[in-house]
Design a protein around this motif. Structure first.
Motif, mmCIF file in Angstrom:
data_model
loop_
_atom_site.group_PDB
_atom_site.id
_atom_site.type_symbol
_atom_site.label_atom_id
_atom_site.label_comp_id
_atom_site.label_asym_id
_atom_site.label_seq_id
_atom_site.Cartn_x
_atom_site.Cartn_y
_atom_site.Cartn_z
ATOM 1 N N GLY A 157 0.806 -1.211 0.000
ATOM 2 C CA GLY A 157 0.000 0.000 0.000
ATOM 3 C C GLY A 157 0.838 1.259 0.000
ATOM 4 N N ALA A 158 1.898 1.256 0.803
ATOM 5 C CA ALA A 158 2.749 2.446 0.907
ATOM 6 C C ALA A 158 3.489 2.723 -0.394
ATOM 7 N N THR A 159 3.875 1.675 -1.098
ATOM 8 C CA THR A 159 4.579 1.845 -2.371
ATOM 9 C C THR A 159 3.677 2.511 -3.399
ATOM 10 N N ALA A 160 2.448 2.032 -3.520
ATOM 11 C CA ALA A 160 1.511 2.635 -4.470
ATOM 12 C C ALA A 160 1.213 4.084 -4.087
ATOM 13 N N ARG A 161 1.095 4.342 -2.804
ATOM 14 C CA ARG A 161 0.818 5.710 -2.335
ATOM 15 C C ARG A 161 1.941 6.659 -2.749
ATOM 16 N N LEU A 162 3.187 6.238 -2.569
ATOM 17 C CA LEU A 162 4.317 7.090 -2.938
ATOM 18 C C LEU A 162 4.362 7.316 -4.446
ATOM 19 N N MET A 163 4.056 6.290 -5.221
ATOM 20 C CA MET A 163 4.045 6.441 -6.682
ATOM 21 C C MET A 163 2.972 7.431 -7.115
ATOM 22 N N LEU A 164 1.817 7.409 -6.462
ATOM 23 C CA LEU A 164 0.759 8.379 -6.760
ATOM 24 C C LEU A 164 1.202 9.797 -6.398
ATOM 25 N N MET A 165 1.882 9.925 -5.269
ATOM 26 C CA MET A 165 2.381 11.241 -4.864
ATOM 27 C C MET A 165 3.423 11.757 -5.850
ATOM 28 N N GLU A 166 4.277 10.867 -6.316
ATOM 29 C CA GLU A 166 5.305 11.287 -7.272
ATOM 30 C C GLU A 166 4.686 11.702 -8.601
ATOM 31 N N ALA A 167 3.636 11.007 -9.020
ATOM 32 C CA ALA A 167 2.952 11.384 -10.260
ATOM 33 C C ALA A 167 2.310 12.757 -10.118
ATOM 34 N N ALA A 168 1.685 13.012 -8.983
ATOM 35 C CA ALA A 168 1.060 14.316 -8.749
ATOM 36 C C ALA A 168 2.113 15.412 -8.683
ATOM 37 N N ALA A 169 3.200 15.145 -7.982
ATOM 38 C CA ALA A 169 4.266 16.146 -7.866
ATOM 39 C C ALA A 169 4.842 16.493 -9.234
ATOM 40 N N LYS A 170 4.960 15.490 -10.080
ATOM 41 C CA LYS A 170 5.483 15.718 -11.430
ATOM 42 C C LYS A 170 4.518 16.575 -12.245
ATOM 43 N N ARG A 171 3.205 16.292 -12.123
ATOM 44 C CA ARG A 171 2.219 17.068 -12.877
ATOM 45 C C ARG A 171 2.176 18.515 -12.388
ATOM 46 N N TRP A 172 2.303 18.702 -11.079
ATOM 47 C CA TRP A 172 2.250 20.053 -10.513
ATOM 48 C C TRP A 172 3.599 20.761 -10.535
ATOM 49 N N ASN A 173 4.642 19.987 -10.843
ATOM 50 C CA ASN A 173 6.002 20.535 -10.836
ATOM 51 C C ASN A 173 6.373 21.072 -9.450
ATOM 52 N N VAL A 174 6.118 20.231 -8.433
ATOM 53 C CA VAL A 174 6.470 20.575 -7.055
ATOM 54 C C VAL A 174 7.239 19.405 -6.448
ATOM 55 N N PRO A 175 7.994 19.630 -5.376
ATOM 56 C CA PRO A 175 8.682 18.510 -4.713
ATOM 57 C C PRO A 175 7.667 17.533 -4.123
ATOM 58 N N VAL A 176 7.971 16.244 -4.224
ATOM 59 C CA VAL A 176 7.058 15.243 -3.683
ATOM 60 C C VAL A 176 6.925 15.395 -2.171
ATOM 61 N N SER A 177 7.936 15.966 -1.535
ATOM 62 C CA SER A 177 7.897 16.158 -0.086
ATOM 63 C C SER A 177 6.800 17.130 0.331
ATOM 64 N N GLU A 178 6.291 17.935 -0.608
ATOM 65 C CA GLU A 178 5.235 18.886 -0.294
ATOM 66 C C GLU A 178 3.838 18.271 -0.450
ATOM 67 N N CYS A 179 3.806 17.021 -0.913
ATOM 68 C CA CYS A 179 2.522 16.371 -1.167
ATOM 69 C C CYS A 179 2.118 15.474 0.004
ATOM 70 N N THR A 180 0.841 15.394 0.235
ATOM 71 C CA THR A 180 0.289 14.480 1.235
ATOM 72 C C THR A 180 -0.890 13.740 0.606
ATOM 73 N N THR A 181 -1.454 12.806 1.350
ATOM 74 C CA THR A 181 -2.603 12.055 0.841
ATOM 75 C C THR A 181 -3.689 11.987 1.902
ATOM 76 N N ALA A 182 -4.921 11.785 1.426
ATOM 77 C CA ALA A 182 -6.052 11.605 2.337
ATOM 78 C C ALA A 182 -7.219 11.013 1.565
#
Length: 726
Positions: free
Chosen positions: A137-162
């Motif tokens: 579960g954690a692996t898929a969550r991080l991959m989703l965060m990385e995809a979002a960070a790439k689309r928004w052009n922001v560091p993945v560290s600034e992304c969270t999930t809920a």
């Protein structure tokens, strides 16, 4: 071949009048427009007749996400009623931060390349898979965060999930998992992921409905007996009693009966094959088989003699020896001796054994309820002389198993018949087959001896397990081992034609009753409170351990202390102002600890069990609802079999073959069961079995306090001490 399950048992594919009377009822598992996907909370995700959702994008072996945001989580382990099909996905969904209302759970087929330990047994599924599931579960969550960070052009560290969204709080943006699924699946799989802190759990530790509830309530075909395939034949088998061999059968007459296609003999069995269950059952009942009796047949009277011989045997196998046992007993101020005995027991699952097999030139297809699908596959491959990869195994939900479905004998029977008749075959055991065809809980007699000094301290302890087909009927490293200076535990076993096997909480299911009842006897002889007596032994094991201590002393003390608190041990009074009669027991098995207090009241001069407090330490509780059901179910199972269950034999023939002559606990005999968990935050340990072993002693010790009669054999209702007060 992919199969799904039709929406309702009311959707009969066939309701045909069979020649000779009866009905043929079939339920299809083929793809159907009427299929319904239902989330765990009962939400309909795809209504009948609606177009199915778009295919999901796979992230790993456990989960996929489709563009609509539906998360499909595969549960690989067999579901036998222990709730694993709900618990596994909860763990994955927790680390994924999924919206549980959008989670669809599917039973995975056997796949030894994608999954490990696809087994239901030994209460080991969660302990084995806990970290693996979290990482999935954690692996898929991080991959989703990385995809979002790439689309928004922001560091993945600034992304969270809920709850199914990736959030970027700084810009007040969010994207659903469905929006990100396709591009996230293309992200390189991270080698290392951070798992959640327990304080951040949102699903784990809550009460979540079983994912199959809606299907069970609405009659959706889920179980092995529901499976149907157009063109398949039905088969039943008559097996010999124990110690008999096949000689002849009236096969010509049986083949002439309506709907019967074949009569086969193999492995000492006679199989009837036909077009419907009704026709096959009628033909099976008409079988006239001649059996040859061998010298291996045994009766229950033989077993009692065998136990006596084994207990007197001078050369039993020593399992553990600490200190100088002989000297301790020679110098003892008091010696306490007792023997405890238990009978053979059938597993008696609600759903009898059954399995579907289709053997073809290029492989074999298996579908049905099994606790060990890999064993079923491997045994099939061995029998057919093919590679295991050419055997597929699709799992159905099981209507109980309790260890019986750890074996693959009934699977292999279906395979043998399918191969012989060159057709797909559904093998069905009748209830009588299920109870008389083995395998059983081994029968055991234990002899205990305890040596006390003048101060009431236990300075010596001896236990011999005399068993029939149990091998080692002891657990030599369990409490009180490590707490007694001089200890001897040995065993002697008799090999019998009566087949035995694992039965819920193997060995400890009765050993715990015997050990914990005997410790009460010793405490009474020492003039000590039973709970305090055990705590003193545990303190000694911690301060001055004798030999190996292979149980966690602090965890055992924690469940004891919580049981004392919740039950008001020794202080609680009833509505009449009189002290409540209580019995205590505590046991360690399958990596978990359970303490129980039983309460018995005398009503109209007879003892009645009214309540059981069950305190469990199984580490982190994944699903409060499912876990409480497991502890309650184990407790009721333990009460029922301790009080009523008995299987006897005469010349190798089981004397009980159905519920008219085999006693189970009844609804009005079930007491109130109050469940509590120790919250210690450790990784989960077993729960499907550990609450059963201590139950018999908690009840038996309470009955002794209420009546002054010590029960030393199961079933209680047949023990002379119980009969004298009931």
């Amino acid at each position: 071949m992919k199969s799904t399950i039709n929406a309702s048992r009311r959707n009969f594919l066939k309701i045909a009048s069979a020649a000779g009377g009866g009905l043929l009822l079939g339920f299809g598992w083929s793809e159907a427009a009427g299929a319904v996907d239902v989330a765990a909370d009962g939400t309909v995700l795809a209504a009948a007749g609606a177009a199915p959702p778009a295919p999901g994008v796979g992230f790993n072996s456990y989960l996929s996400i489709n563009p609509q945001g539906i998360i499909t989580i595969l549960s690989p382990n067999p579901e036998v009623g222990q709730g694993i099909k709900t618990a596994f996905p909860i763990v994955v969904a927790e680390e994924l931060d999924a919206d549980w209302t959008k989670v669809v759970v599917e039973q995975a087929p056997l796949d030894t390349k994608k999954f490990e330990r696809q087994v239901a047994g030994g209460s080991g599924s969660i302990p084995h898979s806990w970290t693996r599931l979290r990482k999935a579960g954690a692996t898929a969550r991080l991959m989703l965060m990385e995809a979002a960070a790439k689309r928004w052009n922001v560091p993945v560290s600034e992304c969270t999930t809920a709850t199914g969204f990736v959030l970027h709080t700084a810009s007040n943006r969010k994207l659903s998992y469905g929006d990100l699924a396709t591009e996230a699946a293309r992200i390189p799989v991270p080698a290392d992921v951070k798992l959640k802190d327990q304080k951040d759990f949102k699903l784990i530790g809550q009460s979540i409905k079983n994912v199959d509830n809606a299907g069970i309530i609405t009659g959706k075909p889920l179980f092995g007996l529901d499976f149907y395939r157009d063109g398949m034949l039905f088969a039943m088998i008559q097996r010999p009693a124990f110690g008999y061999t096949f000689k002849s059968v009236n096969d010509a007459a049986i083949k002439a009966m309506p709907g019967i296609t074949d009569v086969l003999t193999f492995d000492n069995n006679v199989a009837v094959v036909g077009k419907s269950t009704w026709q096959v059952r009628k033909a099976k009942d008409a079988l006239k088989i001649e059996w040859t009796k061998t010298d291996a047949t045994e009766s229950t009277t033989d077993h009692n003699r065998i136990f006596t011989e084994l207990l007197a045997k001078p050369d039993a196998t020593v399992r553990r020896k600490d200190g100088d046992v002989e000297a301790a007993f020679k110098g003892a101020a008091k010696v306490v001796t007792a023997e405890y005995q238990c009978p053979f027991l059938p597993h008696s699952p609600m759903e009898p054994m059954n399995f579907f097999a289709h053997v073809q030139a290029d492989g074999a297809e298996l579908v049905g309820p099994t606790q060990t699908p890999e064993l079923a596959r491997n045994e099939t491959a061995k029998l057919l002389g093919i590679a295991p990869e050419k055997v597929t195994v699709q799992l159905t939900r099981m209507g109980g198993g309790f260890g019986r479905r750890l074996k693959a004998d009934y699977v292999i029977e279906a395979v043998q018949i399918s191969k012989r008749v060159n057709a797909p075959v559904k093998l069905i055991w009748t209830r009588e087959d299920d109870m008389t065809g083995g395998s059983y809980r081994p029968a055991v007699r234990y002899r205990f001896e305890a040596a006390l000094d003048a101060q009431g301290n236990m300075i010596g302890y001896k236990l011999r397990g005399a068993s029939i087909n149990a091998g080692n009927a002891t657990r030599e490293d369990n409490f009180p081992a490590g707490a007694v200076d001089n200890l001897l535990i040995d065993s002697a076993d008799h090999k019998s034609a009566i087949t035995t096997g694992p039965w819920r909480a193997p060995i400890t299911n009765f050993l715990a009753f015997a050990e914990q009842s005997f410790l009460d006897e010793v405490a009474l002889a020492a003039g000590k409170d039973p709970v305090q007596f055990r705590l003193e032994l545990l303190d000694k094991a911690k301060a001055k351990p004798v030999g190996a201590v292979k149980y966690d002393i602090d965890r055992m003390k924690a469940v004891i202390n919580l049981a004392v608190e919740k039950s008001g041990w020794g202080t609680r009074k009833g509505a009449d102002g009189k002290p409540v009669t209580q019995g205590f027991s505590v046991y360690f098995s399958h990596r978990s600890y359970v303490a129980q207090v039983g309460e018995v009241a005398m009503l109209k001069g007879k003892p009645v069990l009214q309540k059981v407090y069950a305190i469990a330490d199984c580490g982190i509780v994944i699903n409060q609802s499912g876990s409480r059901q497991q502890v309650t179910g184990c407790t009721v199972d333990g009460i029922g079999h301790a009080m009523y269950g008995n299987m006897t034999f005469k010349d190798g023939v089981p004397e009980q073959n159905n519920y008219n002559n085999y006693r189970l606990i009844r609804g009005n005999e079930i007491p109130d069961v109050e469940v509590h968990f120790v919250n210690n935050g450790i990784d989960p340990t077993g729960l499907g079995e550990p609450a059963l072993p201590p139950t018999g002693a908690a009840v038996g010790n309470a009955l002794f306090k209420a009546t002054g009669k010590r029960i030393r054999s199961q079933p209680f209702i047949e023990d002379p001490a119980f009969k004298s007060v009931s």
